[in-house]
Each structure stands twice: as structure tokens, then as C-alpha cells.
Design a protein around this motif. Structure first.
Motif, PDB file in Angstrom:
ATOM      1  N   PHE A  84      24.792  -8.817  -7.983  1.00  0.00           N
ATOM      2  CA  PHE A  84      25.109  -8.558  -6.930  1.00  0.00           C
ATOM      3  C   PHE A  84      25.160  -9.884  -5.967  1.00  0.00           C
ATOM      4  CE2 PHE A  84      24.896  -7.323  -2.441  1.00  0.00           C
ATOM      5  CZ  PHE A  84      25.730  -6.451  -2.384  1.00  0.00           C
ATOM      6  N   PRO A  85      26.075 -10.148  -5.151  1.00  0.00           N
ATOM      7  CA  PRO A  85      27.435  -9.285  -4.686  1.00  0.00           C
ATOM      8  C   PRO A  85      28.471  -9.873  -5.297  1.00  0.00           C
ATOM      9  CG  PRO A  85      26.991 -11.139  -2.966  1.00  0.00           C
ATOM     10  CD  PRO A  85      25.935 -11.367  -4.267  1.00  0.00           C
ATOM     11  N   GLU A 124      32.015  -7.151  -9.501  1.00  0.00           N
ATOM     12  CA  GLU A 124      32.670  -5.769  -9.841  1.00  0.00           C
ATOM     13  C   GLU A 124      32.388  -5.452 -11.175  1.00  0.00           C
ATOM     14  OE1 GLU A 124      36.442  -4.152  -7.584  1.00  0.00           O
ATOM     15  OE2 GLU A 124      36.940  -5.396  -9.634  1.00  0.00           O
ATOM     16  N   ASN A 154      30.301  -1.788  -7.159  1.00  0.00           N
ATOM     17  CA  ASN A 154      30.474  -2.913  -6.249  1.00  0.00           C
ATOM     18  C   ASN A 154      31.919  -3.282  -5.969  1.00  0.00           C
ATOM     19  OD1 ASN A 154      29.468  -4.818  -4.554  1.00  0.00           O
ATOM     20  ND2 ASN A 154      29.408  -6.398  -6.313  1.00  0.00           N
TER      21      ASN A 154
END
Length: 205
Positions: A23-24, A27, A43
Motif C-alpha cells: 500500500f498504496p 492494486e 486497494n
């Protein structure tokens, strides 16, 4: 063997774990190969949602390699992503496609900032009138040239090599400066008494 539901549960946990660890910037998307739909997103960076079309209409289960990538994609905001797809199907079970999407934007911005900060085109030559008699600069230049010639590093020098370097610095005239011995002792992590002992030996005192 996992049932269809338990396999998705396991993949969901894997997706959450990967997304949490990175993170971030990462995905993770799970595609249901049978329904050609997005089954889960951890995410969310791509603004998709579960139930959306996965874009797998032309893909057959047999076409899926166990691991595909990394390959480059373009996100909705125009930023680049690097992706890896992992197929979980086997035999007649198409299973799921686990896609890990890494946004490289933060790394590209960091690289661009470093390139700008370290750009040599903005450097000016050292003003001669300021640095002509800079004995510390001269010592640093000679010292690191000596180290590079021996393909080593300052931290890796042993006691014998440090003595050899002190001898070379003396021959170069580095100790003519008033505080050179103290400075060289600090740089080489040696005691001043050790430096003075080496100098006495060199001078035959």
C-alpha cells in the motif's frame, strides 16, 4: 481441491495481503474467468468494481499461462502500471485470474526528482580563488582516487591498508596543512596517536 467458493476466499485473502504490504501503490484484481466479470478488488486504483466486465471475452481458459508478465498498462489517470497475471484454473475449471497492478508513478516521480536534483548541467566549476588552497578537498580527492584504484571502499580498509594510505598521503604532501593529521585520523577512524606514530616511522624518528 478447493471448491469454487473456497478458492475465491483464499484468493481474496491473498489479494488483501499483497495490497496491504505494498500500500498504496499496488492494486490486486480477481477476475472470474467463467463469468468474465471482476470478482474482487483490493486497494482500488483503477476505478473498477466487482461485477464489472473483465475484458476477457476473447480469452479461453486454455489460453492462460500460469504467470503472465510483467507487462505495462495505462491507468484511467494516464499513469503507468506494471502488471502480473496469475491463472488459477486447471483442467475443465477455468478458475480465476489474479492480476497484481503496481502503479509506477511514485517511483517515476522520485526518479525525475533525483535526476533534476543531481543534474550536472546546473553545476558550475569550483571557483579557483576559493578552492586553490583547500587542503581538505585535496586530501579527499587523493584519498578516494587511491581507494578506487584498489577497488575497495573507505569502510572496508583494514589497518594495514590505512597505514599504506597514510604513507601515500604523506608522500603527496598532505600533512603540510596545520590540522591535516587530525582530519585524516577522523576520516580513517584512527586515533591521532596512531597517525603520529605512522608519521614518526615514515620520518625515521
Amino acid at each position: 481441491m478447493f471448491t469454487q467458493k473456497s478458492q475465491l476466499d483464499v484468493l481474496t485473502s491473498v489479494a488483501d495481503g499483497i495490497a496491504a504490504l505494498f500500500f498504496p501503490s499496488v492494486e490486486v484484481v480477481i477476475h472470474d474467468v467463467a463469468t468474465r466479470k471482476v470478482a474482487y478488488i483490493a486497494n482500488n486504483l483503477s476505478k473498477r468494481k466487482p461485477g464489472d466486465d473483465a475484458g476477457l471475452e476473447e480469452l479461453q481458459g486454455s489460453d492462460l499461462a500460469p504467470v503472465t508478465g510483467p507487462y505495462e498498462k495505462l491507468n484511467w489517470d494516464g499513469k503507468k502500471m506494471r502488471s502480473v497475471s496469475v491463472a488459477t484454473g486447471s483442467g475443465n475449471d477455468p478458475g480465476y485470474l489474479l492480476c497484481i497492478n503496481l502503479s509506477t508513478a511514485i517511483f517515476e516521480e522520485a526518479r525525475n526528482a533525483l535526476e533534476l536534483f543531481l543534474s550536472v548541467t546546473r553545476l558550475q566549476p569550483q571557483p579557483e580563488q576559493l578552492f586553490r588552497d583547500d587542503w581538505q578537498e585535496n586530501i579527499n580527492t587523493f584519498l578516494h582516487h587511491w581507494i578506487r584504484q584498489r577497488n575497495t571502499s573507505l569502510n572496508a580498509l583494514n589497518r594495514r591498508e590505512k597505514k599504506e594510505l597514510v604513507i601515500a598521503l604523506h608522500e603527496e604532501g598532505a600533512f603540510r596543512a596545520r590540522n591535516a593529521a587530525e582530519y585524516i585520523a577522523s576520516v580513517l577512524s584512527l586515533g591521532r596517536t596512531t597517525i603520529y606514530k605512522y608519521l614518526r616511522e615514515i620520518r625515521g624518528e
